[in-house]
Write a protein that holds these residues in place. Structure first.
Motif, PDB file in Angstrom:
ATOM      1  N   VAL A 125       0.830  -1.203   0.000  1.00 53.42           N
ATOM      2  CA  VAL A 125       0.000   0.000   0.000  1.00 53.42           C
ATOM      3  C   VAL A 125       0.870   1.261   0.000  1.00 53.42           C
ATOM      4  CG1 VAL A 125      -1.930  -1.154   1.143  1.00 53.42           C
ATOM      5  CG2 VAL A 125      -0.202  -0.004   2.526  1.00 53.42           C
ATOM      6  N   SER A 130      -1.247   4.612  -1.500  1.00 48.86           N
ATOM      7  CA  SER A 130      -2.583   4.754  -0.925  1.00 48.86           C
ATOM      8  C   SER A 130      -2.493   5.120   0.557  1.00 48.86           C
ATOM      9  CB  SER A 130      -3.381   3.461  -1.096  1.00 48.86           C
ATOM     10  OG  SER A 130      -2.749   2.384  -0.422  1.00 48.86           O
ATOM     11  N   ASP A 131      -1.381   4.682   1.220  1.00 47.37           N
ATOM     12  CA  ASP A 131      -1.178   5.001   2.634  1.00 47.37           C
ATOM     13  C   ASP A 131       0.281   5.367   2.851  1.00 47.37           C
ATOM     14  OD1 ASP A 131      -3.343   2.666   2.535  1.00 47.37           O
ATOM     15  OD2 ASP A 131      -3.761   3.908   4.302  1.00 47.37           O
ATOM     16  N   ARG A 175      -2.999   3.251  10.678  1.00 47.70           N
ATOM     17  CA  ARG A 175      -3.131   3.617   9.268  1.00 47.70           C
ATOM     18  C   ARG A 175      -3.227   5.132   9.104  1.00 47.70           C
ATOM     19  NH1 ARG A 175      -7.538   0.760   5.215  1.00 47.70           N
ATOM     20  NH2 ARG A 175      -6.452   1.361   3.309  1.00 47.70           N
TER      21      ARG A 175
END
Length: 217
Positions: A125, A130-131, A175
């Motif tokens: 990710v 995305s993160d 996250r």
């Protein structure tokens, strides 16, 4: 963890082992120590391990073709460094087993296993952007059980085994999305208890067994 081996003669036995491993390919370091001790009536096995995993560098052969395939991906914003980072994390392991001889045909075993991993990243990710943060910190697993074994036998079985167990798993996830100042956290825990009954019978030189297991989550 293997069962402790009892001493065949009166007295006390003690031995141990240890190892250290270093790897430059993925920057891994491991260390492990073990202890085994026993008499003719009881035995104990104990092992402790530490592992540290580093960032992974793509290979010089297949790595080139992989890099080219990734560059041709439609997601042009991907991070495509030759060294995959973040990938590093640490893990700790403990394993122990204690066996006691109740009689010539009966024994009792108690075992415990523990594993903890800290700051385990999701590199996929991060590479896909995305993160900016995606960690499992910590991931834990504990397993304990108590097992009774009878080899005296009877009309319906030669060996009977009864096992009681408790299993726990826990993880916390951290996250943070790319471009965000907010970090979110969630966690999960599962506890499983179990009871297992197992009976084995030797008929015409063939082993026939029956096991029944009940678990509660």
């Amino acid at each position: 963890t293997h069962d402790p081996i009892l001493a065949h003669v009166p007295g006390y036995r003690l031995d141990g082992s240890g190892s250290v491993t270093l790897s430059s390919a993925d920057q891994t370091q491991t260390a492990q120590v073990g202890l085994n001790t026993a008499t003719s009536n009881w035995g104990l096995n104990f092992a402790l391990a530490y592992k540290s995993f580093g960032n992974i560098r793509r290979g010089s052969q297949g790595g080139r073709s992989l890099m080219q395939r990734l560059r041709n991906d439609s997601r042009t914003e991907r991070i495509l460094n030759e060294t995959q980072s973040p990938n590093e994390y640490e893990t700790f392991d403990l394993n122990s087993k204690f066996l006691v001889k109740l009689s010539e045909s009966q024994e009792l075993t108690a075992a415990f296993q523990f594993n903890r991993q800290e700051s385990v990243p999701r590199y996929d990710v991060f590479e896909a952007r995305s993160d900016s943060v995606f960690l499992f910190d910590p991931q834990e697993r504990q397993l304990g059980y108590l097992r009774y074994r009878n080899t005296r036998g009877g009309a319906f079985f030669n060996t009977a085994t009864i096992t009681l167990s408790l299993h726990r798993q826990f993880e916390r996830r951290l996250r943070q999305k790319f471009g965000s100042d907010t970090e979110t956290s969630d966690q999960f825990e599962t506890v499983t208890t179990g009871v297992q009954l197992q009976f084995n019978k030797l008929i015409a030189k063939k082993q026939i067994g029956r096991a029944s297991c009940r678990e509660r989550v």
